[in-house]
Write an enzyme that holds these catalytic residues in place. Structure first.
Site, PDB file in Angstrom:
ATOM      1  N   MET A  35       0.855  -1.169   0.000  1.00  0.00           N
ATOM      2  CA  MET A  35       0.000   0.000   0.000  1.00  0.00           C
ATOM      3  C   MET A  35       0.885   1.209   0.000  1.00  0.00           C
ATOM      4  SD  MET A  35      -1.404   2.489   2.013  1.00  0.00           S
ATOM      5  CE  MET A  35      -0.606   3.183   3.387  1.00  0.00           C
ATOM      6  N   PRO A  36       0.607   2.226  -0.702  1.00  0.00           N
ATOM      7  CA  PRO A  36      -0.520   2.433  -1.610  1.00  0.00           C
ATOM      8  C   PRO A  36      -0.217   1.938  -3.026  1.00  0.00           C
ATOM      9  CG  PRO A  36       0.659   4.482  -1.344  1.00  0.00           C
ATOM     10  CD  PRO A  36       1.347   3.474  -0.451  1.00  0.00           C
ATOM     11  N   HIS A  37      -1.308   1.827  -3.784  1.00  0.00           N
ATOM     12  CA  HIS A  37      -1.221   1.406  -5.179  1.00  0.00           C
ATOM     13  C   HIS A  37      -1.806   2.518  -6.041  1.00  0.00           C
ATOM     14  CE1 HIS A  37      -1.453  -1.049  -8.771  1.00  0.00           C
ATOM     15  NE2 HIS A  37      -2.710  -0.666  -8.905  1.00  0.00           N
ATOM     16  N   VAL A  65       5.139   1.052  -2.403  1.00  0.00           N
ATOM     17  CA  VAL A  65       4.323   1.737  -3.408  1.00  0.00           C
ATOM     18  C   VAL A  65       4.365   0.941  -4.714  1.00  0.00           C
ATOM     19  CG1 VAL A  65       4.030   3.852  -4.760  1.00  0.00           C
ATOM     20  CG2 VAL A  65       4.795   3.991  -2.370  1.00  0.00           C
ATOM     21  N   SER A  66       3.178   0.704  -5.295  1.00  0.00           N
ATOM     22  CA  SER A  66       3.111   0.066  -6.611  1.00  0.00           C
ATOM     23  C   SER A  66       2.387   1.006  -7.571  1.00  0.00           C
ATOM     24  CB  SER A  66       2.404  -1.287  -6.540  1.00  0.00           C
ATOM     25  OG  SER A  66       1.105  -1.147  -6.009  1.00  0.00           O
TER      26      SER A  66
END
Length: 74
Positions: free
Chosen positions: A1-3, A40-41
């Protein structure tokens, strides 16, 4: 998270521009969510203009008004 899921019309993005996008979006998420950058993604999905209404506007914007945090003005 977050994406983060970025949708846009098809465009040529150089590796350098993609790196700037990744770095700046990641830095913002780290700052706002107070998380490490490694969690992060980011997805970059290019959508053809003729499919924009049905794929993005109808499904992502109009169907989720309570989740849209910035409305577009087309």
């Amino acid at each position: 998270m977050p994406h983060i899921n970025i949708k846009c019309f098809p465009t040529d993005i150089s590796p350098e521009e993609k790196k700037v996008l990744i770095d700046e979006m990641t830095a913002t998420m780290v700052k706002v969510f107070d998380c490490p950058d490694k969690v992060v993604s980011i997805v970059l999905e290019q959508i053809e203009p003729e499919k924009w209404q049905e794929t993005v506007v109808d499904v992502e914007i109009n169907a989720k008004p309570d989740k849209v945090i910035k409305q577009p003005i087309y």
